[in-house]
Motif scaffolding. Structure first.
Motif, PDB file in Angstrom:
ATOM      1  N   HIS A 238      -7.870 -28.025  14.038  1.00  0.00           N
ATOM      2  CA  HIS A 238      -9.314 -28.234  14.009  1.00  0.00           C
ATOM      3  C   HIS A 238      -9.992 -27.253  14.951  1.00  0.00           C
ATOM      4  O   HIS A 238      -9.380 -26.760  15.893  1.00  0.00           O
ATOM      5  CB  HIS A 238      -9.691 -29.682  14.361  1.00  0.00           C
ATOM      6  CG  HIS A 238      -9.506 -30.024  15.810  1.00  0.00           C
ATOM      7  ND1 HIS A 238     -10.530 -29.961  16.716  1.00  0.00           N
ATOM      8  CD2 HIS A 238      -8.416 -30.407  16.501  1.00  0.00           C
ATOM      9  CE1 HIS A 238     -10.080 -30.302  17.919  1.00  0.00           C
ATOM     10  NE2 HIS A 238      -8.800 -30.581  17.806  1.00  0.00           N
TER      11      HIS A 238
ATOM     12  N   CYS B 236      -6.124 -27.762   7.857  1.00  0.00           N
ATOM     13  CA  CYS B 236      -6.956 -28.170   8.984  1.00  0.00           C
ATOM     14  C   CYS B 236      -7.581 -29.534   8.716  1.00  0.00           C
ATOM     15  O   CYS B 236      -7.577 -30.035   7.609  1.00  0.00           O
ATOM     16  CB  CYS B 236      -8.012 -27.114   9.267  1.00  0.00           C
ATOM     17  SG  CYS B 236      -9.032 -26.667   7.852  1.00  0.00           S
ATOM     18  N   GLY B 237      -8.132 -30.103   9.781  1.00  0.00           N
ATOM     19  CA  GLY B 237      -8.761 -31.412   9.730  1.00  0.00           C
ATOM     20  C   GLY B 237      -7.802 -32.499  10.161  1.00  0.00           C
ATOM     21  O   GLY B 237      -6.591 -32.389   9.995  1.00  0.00           O
TER      22      GLY B 237
ATOM     23  N   ARG C 283      -7.611 -36.369   9.534  1.00  0.00           N
ATOM     24  CA  ARG C 283      -8.112 -37.587   8.878  1.00  0.00           C
ATOM     25  C   ARG C 283      -7.868 -38.790   9.768  1.00  0.00           C
ATOM     26  O   ARG C 283      -6.759 -39.069  10.185  1.00  0.00           O
ATOM     27  CB  ARG C 283      -7.409 -37.800   7.535  1.00  0.00           C
ATOM     28  CG  ARG C 283      -7.891 -39.045   6.810  1.00  0.00           C
ATOM     29  CD  ARG C 283      -7.165 -39.243   5.500  1.00  0.00           C
ATOM     30  NE  ARG C 283      -5.731 -39.286   5.627  1.00  0.00           N
ATOM     31  CZ  ARG C 283      -5.021 -40.391   5.905  1.00  0.00           C
ATOM     32  NH1 ARG C 283      -5.634 -41.530   6.094  1.00  0.00           N
ATOM     33  NH2 ARG C 283      -3.719 -40.332   5.986  1.00  0.00           N
TER      34      ARG C 283
ATOM     35  N   LYS D 288     -12.735 -34.196  14.261  1.00  0.00           N
ATOM     36  CA  LYS D 288     -11.696 -33.163  14.158  1.00  0.00           C
ATOM     37  C   LYS D 288     -11.708 -32.568  12.756  1.00  0.00           C
ATOM     38  O   LYS D 288     -11.046 -33.043  11.851  1.00  0.00           O
ATOM     39  CB  LYS D 288     -10.316 -33.752  14.471  1.00  0.00           C
ATOM     40  CG  LYS D 288     -10.239 -34.507  15.787  1.00  0.00           C
ATOM     41  CD  LYS D 288     -10.539 -33.615  16.975  1.00  0.00           C
ATOM     42  CE  LYS D 288     -10.312 -34.422  18.252  1.00  0.00           C
ATOM     43  NZ  LYS D 288     -10.798 -33.777  19.428  1.00  0.00           N
ATOM     44  N   TYR D 289     -12.499 -31.498  12.603  1.00  0.00           N
ATOM     45  CA  TYR D 289     -12.739 -30.900  11.303  1.00  0.00           C
ATOM     46  C   TYR D 289     -12.303 -29.436  11.295  1.00  0.00           C
ATOM     47  O   TYR D 289     -12.048 -28.840  12.328  1.00  0.00           O
ATOM     48  CB  TYR D 289     -14.223 -30.992  10.948  1.00  0.00           C
ATOM     49  CG  TYR D 289     -14.824 -32.349  11.155  1.00  0.00           C
ATOM     50  CD1 TYR D 289     -14.363 -33.443  10.441  1.00  0.00           C
ATOM     51  CD2 TYR D 289     -15.842 -32.540  12.073  1.00  0.00           C
ATOM     52  CE1 TYR D 289     -14.909 -34.703  10.622  1.00  0.00           C
ATOM     53  CE2 TYR D 289     -16.404 -33.797  12.267  1.00  0.00           C
ATOM     54  CZ  TYR D 289     -15.935 -34.878  11.541  1.00  0.00           C
ATOM     55  OH  TYR D 289     -16.473 -36.114  11.727  1.00  0.00           O
ATOM     56  N   CYS D 290     -12.307 -28.830  10.111  1.00  0.00           N
ATOM     57  CA  CYS D 290     -11.891 -27.426   9.967  1.00  0.00           C
ATOM     58  C   CYS D 290     -12.807 -26.476  10.732  1.00  0.00           C
ATOM     59  O   CYS D 290     -12.358 -25.727  11.591  1.00  0.00           O
ATOM     60  CB  CYS D 290     -11.851 -27.048   8.489  1.00  0.00           C
ATOM     61  SG  CYS D 290     -10.628 -27.986   7.541  1.00  0.00           S
TER      62      CYS D 290
ATOM     63  N   HIS E  57     -16.630 -26.587  12.737  1.00  0.00           N
ATOM     64  CA  HIS E  57     -17.538 -27.631  13.211  1.00  0.00           C
ATOM     65  C   HIS E  57     -18.534 -27.082  14.230  1.00  0.00           C
ATOM     66  O   HIS E  57     -18.147 -26.664  15.314  1.00  0.00           O
ATOM     67  CB  HIS E  57     -16.669 -28.727  13.848  1.00  0.00           C
ATOM     68  CG  HIS E  57     -17.395 -29.971  14.242  1.00  0.00           C
ATOM     69  ND1 HIS E  57     -16.772 -30.957  14.968  1.00  0.00           N
ATOM     70  CD2 HIS E  57     -18.648 -30.412  14.033  1.00  0.00           C
ATOM     71  CE1 HIS E  57     -17.615 -31.951  15.180  1.00  0.00           C
ATOM     72  NE2 HIS E  57     -18.766 -31.633  14.622  1.00  0.00           N
TER      73      HIS E  57
ATOM     74  N   SER F  12      -6.849 -28.863   2.990  1.00  0.00           N
ATOM     75  CA  SER F  12      -7.262 -29.460   4.259  1.00  0.00           C
ATOM     76  C   SER F  12      -7.762 -30.886   4.071  1.00  0.00           C
ATOM     77  O   SER F  12      -8.008 -31.324   2.950  1.00  0.00           O
ATOM     78  CB  SER F  12      -8.340 -28.579   4.891  1.00  0.00           C
ATOM     79  OG  SER F  12      -7.789 -27.294   5.155  1.00  0.00           O
TER      80      SER F  12
ATOM     81  N   GLN G 234     -10.267 -34.306   5.668  1.00  0.00           N
ATOM     82  CA  GLN G 234     -11.429 -34.818   6.383  1.00  0.00           C
ATOM     83  C   GLN G 234     -12.517 -33.771   6.562  1.00  0.00           C
ATOM     84  O   GLN G 234     -12.893 -33.430   7.674  1.00  0.00           O
ATOM     85  CB  GLN G 234     -11.061 -35.422   7.742  1.00  0.00           C
ATOM     86  CG  GLN G 234     -12.270 -36.069   8.398  1.00  0.00           C
ATOM     87  CD  GLN G 234     -11.949 -36.958   9.552  1.00  0.00           C
ATOM     88  OE1 GLN G 234     -11.471 -38.056   9.349  1.00  0.00           O
ATOM     89  NE2 GLN G 234     -12.214 -36.536  10.759  1.00  0.00           N
ATOM     90  N   ARG G 235     -13.006 -33.267   5.458  1.00  0.00           N
ATOM     91  CA  ARG G 235     -14.164 -32.385   5.433  1.00  0.00           C
ATOM     92  C   ARG G 235     -13.813 -30.950   5.793  1.00  0.00           C
ATOM     93  O   ARG G 235     -12.821 -30.677   6.441  1.00  0.00           O
ATOM     94  CB  ARG G 235     -15.283 -32.923   6.316  1.00  0.00           C
ATOM     95  CG  ARG G 235     -15.595 -34.369   5.983  1.00  0.00           C
ATOM     96  CD  ARG G 235     -16.637 -34.986   6.872  1.00  0.00           C
ATOM     97  NE  ARG G 235     -16.581 -36.422   6.669  1.00  0.00           N
ATOM     98  CZ  ARG G 235     -16.580 -37.311   7.630  1.00  0.00           C
ATOM     99  NH1 ARG G 235     -16.678 -36.929   8.873  1.00  0.00           N
ATOM    100  NH2 ARG G 235     -16.502 -38.579   7.346  1.00  0.00           N
TER     101      ARG G 235
ATOM    102  N   THR H 283     -11.436 -42.202   6.590  1.00  0.00           N
ATOM    103  CA  THR H 283     -12.364 -41.514   7.486  1.00  0.00           C
ATOM    104  C   THR H 283     -13.482 -42.476   7.882  1.00  0.00           C
ATOM    105  O   THR H 283     -13.551 -43.602   7.403  1.00  0.00           O
ATOM    106  CB  THR H 283     -12.983 -40.272   6.814  1.00  0.00           C
ATOM    107  OG1 THR H 283     -13.892 -40.686   5.810  1.00  0.00           O
ATOM    108  CG2 THR H 283     -11.918 -39.370   6.215  1.00  0.00           C
TER     109      THR H 283
END
Length: 178
Positions: free
Chosen positions: A48, A67-68, A70, A75-77, A79, A99, A101-102, A163
């Motif tokens: 992240h 990345c990310g 969940r 903790k995102y790619c 941000h 990836s 969680q967004r 999430t």
């Protein structure tokens, strides 16, 4: 010219911890790690990035994968987190793939540019404008591609359970941009 690849290790699945404090009451997530909830016993952890609470960030022409995190709050790619007015903040011409969680998050950041990015197989919302107070951001010419059919009995498109936002990330709504 060179190719830049930012890759996380293969996703690891972390057991939840019921003692972690909630980040936001009712969301059942924590910024400190994987918090147990009514809908989650494990979290999926990958790479992240975040630019937080002032300063600036610029990531361009990079491939970012695995990345990310969940189930772990924030903790995102890619941000932008509470950078306020940030005309030099830039996520441009990147590829984010495989990836969780967004993909790209803009949270309490104004005047940033998110342009020309391709998101492929990102589970959860591809581009996520977090609070709705974000102003004057240029979000142009981005593409979010989900390779899985929404009616797939295992993957349900690019949704991701576990999430903090059941509307943006789960079967309730499959969002390219939320």
């Amino acid at each position: 010219s060179r190719s830049i690849v930012i890759t996380g290790d293969d996703f690891k699945h972390e057991q939840c911890d019921p003692s972690l404090p909630e980040a936001v009451p009712g969301e059942e997530t924590s910024v400190l790690g994987c918090r147990c909830s009514s809908f989650r016993q494990k979290c999926t952890n990958g790479l992240h990035t975040a630019a937080m609470h002032g300063g600036t960030a610029s990531i361009q022409n990079a491939r970012i994968e695995k990345c990310g995190q969940r189930g772990v709050e924030g903790k995102y790619c890619l941000h932008f987190h509470k950078l306020h007015d940030c005309p030099t903040c830039l996520f441009k011409n990147n590829v984010i793939e495989n990836s969780h969680q967004r993909g790209i998050i803009v949270h309490s950041t104004h005047s940033s540019v998110v342009e020309g990015n391709v998101l492929y197989n990102v589970r959860g919302a591809g581009i996520y404008i977090e609070d709705g107070n974000e102003m004057y951001n240029d979000i142009n010419h981005n593409v979010v591609i989900c390779p899985h059919p929404f009616r797939d009995s295992v993957l349900s498109g690019c949704t991701v359970p576990g999430t903090s936002n059941h509307i943006a990330d789960t079967k309730d709504n499959q969002s390219g941009i939320f």
